[in-house]
Design an enzyme around this catalytic site. Structure first.
Site, PDB file in Angstrom:
ATOM      1  N   ARG A 282       0.834  -1.201   0.000  1.00 24.80           N
ATOM      2  CA  ARG A 282       0.000   0.000   0.000  1.00 24.80           C
ATOM      3  C   ARG A 282       0.874   1.259   0.000  1.00 24.80           C
ATOM      4  NH1 ARG A 282      -5.085  -1.630   0.069  1.00 24.80           N
ATOM      5  NH2 ARG A 282      -5.466  -3.673   1.032  1.00 24.80           N
TER       6      ARG A 282
ATOM      7  N   HIS B  41       7.390   1.222 -10.598  1.00 30.17           N
ATOM      8  CA  HIS B  41       6.212   0.867  -9.799  1.00 30.17           C
ATOM      9  C   HIS B  41       4.952   1.248 -10.556  1.00 30.17           C
ATOM     10  CE1 HIS B  41       7.630   4.880  -8.652  1.00 30.17           C
ATOM     11  NE2 HIS B  41       6.360   5.215  -8.486  1.00 30.17           N
TER      12      HIS B  41
HETATM   13  P1  5GP Z   1       5.894   8.245  -8.167  1.00 33.95           P
HETATM   14  O1  5GP Z   1       5.562   9.705  -8.179  1.00 33.95           O
HETATM   15  O2  5GP Z   1       7.392   7.997  -8.117  1.00 33.95           O
HETATM   16  O3  5GP Z   1       5.207   7.494  -9.269  1.00 33.95           O
HETATM   17  O4  5GP Z   1       5.233   7.698  -6.854  1.00 33.95           O
HETATM   18  C1  5GP Z   1       5.944   7.269  -5.734  1.00 33.95           C
HETATM   19  C2  5GP Z   1       4.920   6.833  -4.714  1.00 33.95           C
HETATM   20  O5  5GP Z   1       5.594   6.145  -3.681  1.00 33.95           O
HETATM   21  C3  5GP Z   1       4.146   7.980  -4.074  1.00 33.95           C
HETATM   22  O6  5GP Z   1       2.756   7.787  -4.283  1.00 33.95           O
HETATM   23  C4  5GP Z   1       4.542   7.898  -2.597  1.00 33.95           C
HETATM   24  O7  5GP Z   1       3.461   8.193  -1.747  1.00 33.95           O
HETATM   25  C5  5GP Z   1       4.997   6.463  -2.461  1.00 33.95           C
HETATM   26  N1  5GP Z   1       6.011   6.253  -1.451  1.00 33.95           N
HETATM   27  C6  5GP Z   1       7.138   6.996  -1.256  1.00 33.95           C
HETATM   28  N2  5GP Z   1       7.884   6.474  -0.254  1.00 33.95           N
HETATM   29  C7  5GP Z   1       7.206   5.385   0.206  1.00 33.95           C
HETATM   30  C8  5GP Z   1       7.471   4.446   1.249  1.00 33.95           C
HETATM   31  O8  5GP Z   1       8.480   4.494   1.952  1.00 33.95           O
HETATM   32  N3  5GP Z   1       6.536   3.465   1.436  1.00 33.95           N
HETATM   33  C9  5GP Z   1       5.411   3.376   0.666  1.00 33.95           C
HETATM   34  N4  5GP Z   1       4.575   2.362   0.948  1.00 33.95           N
HETATM   35  N5  5GP Z   1       5.139   4.250  -0.320  1.00 33.95           N
HETATM   36  C10 5GP Z   1       6.020   5.253  -0.547  1.00 33.95           C
END
Ligand code: 5GP
Ligand code: ZN
Length: 114
Positions: free
Chosen positions: A29, A100
């Site tokens: 999550r 991701h």
């Molecule tokens: P991006 O903008 O790189 O596609 O999204 C990264 C996502 O990773 C964001 O939605 C952020 O909330 C999530 N995220 C960042 N650090 C962590 C973490 O330590 N644990 C989890 N579960 N999610 C994270």
């Protein structure tokens, strides 16, 4: 990658609400959910972004999609609908440089979200 937070979650070395794991992918999550369901599906091996995907990663990339479908069913959002997001690079707002797939749903969404 020892300083990658998602590698650490995959390896069980960082807190993360893991909801699915198999030999090639892990799902957990999002720490800052933007909807009732917000799950990140990641390859167990460190791939920075779509830019680094190789032809031999095609089964892995396809598996990320079928895991998304499975988790959407488990979350009960497969009929109401969901959004799959793959942010790639600065203009897309990618902040974690371990590939991701966002699975987001549980409420109506506008497009784009930000
Ligand atoms: P991006 O903008 O790189 O596609 O999204 C990264 C996502 O990773 C964001 O939605 C952020 O909330 C999530 N995220 C960042 N650090 C962590 C973490 O330590 N644990 C989890 N579960 N999610 C994270
Ligand atoms: Zn990583």
């Amino acid at each position: 990658m020892e300083n990658c937070i998602f590698c650490q979650i995959v390896q069980g070395n960082a807190s993360g609400a893991v909801v699915y794991q198999d030999e090639t992918v892990t799902a957990f999550r999002d720490i800052n959910p933007v909807a009732p369901t917000h799950i990140l599906i990641v390859p167990n091996k460190h791939i920075v972004s779509v830019n680094e995907l190789q032809v031999e990663d095609e089964p892995l990339a396809g598996h990320m999609l079928t895991v998304a479908r499975l988790l959407a069913e488990r979350e009960g959002i497969n009929e109401t609908g969901y959004r799959l997001i793959l942010n790639n690079g600065p203009h897309a707002g990618q902040v974690i440089f371990h590939l991701h797939l966002h699975l987001i749903g549980g409420q109506p969404m506008r497009y784009p979200m930000g």
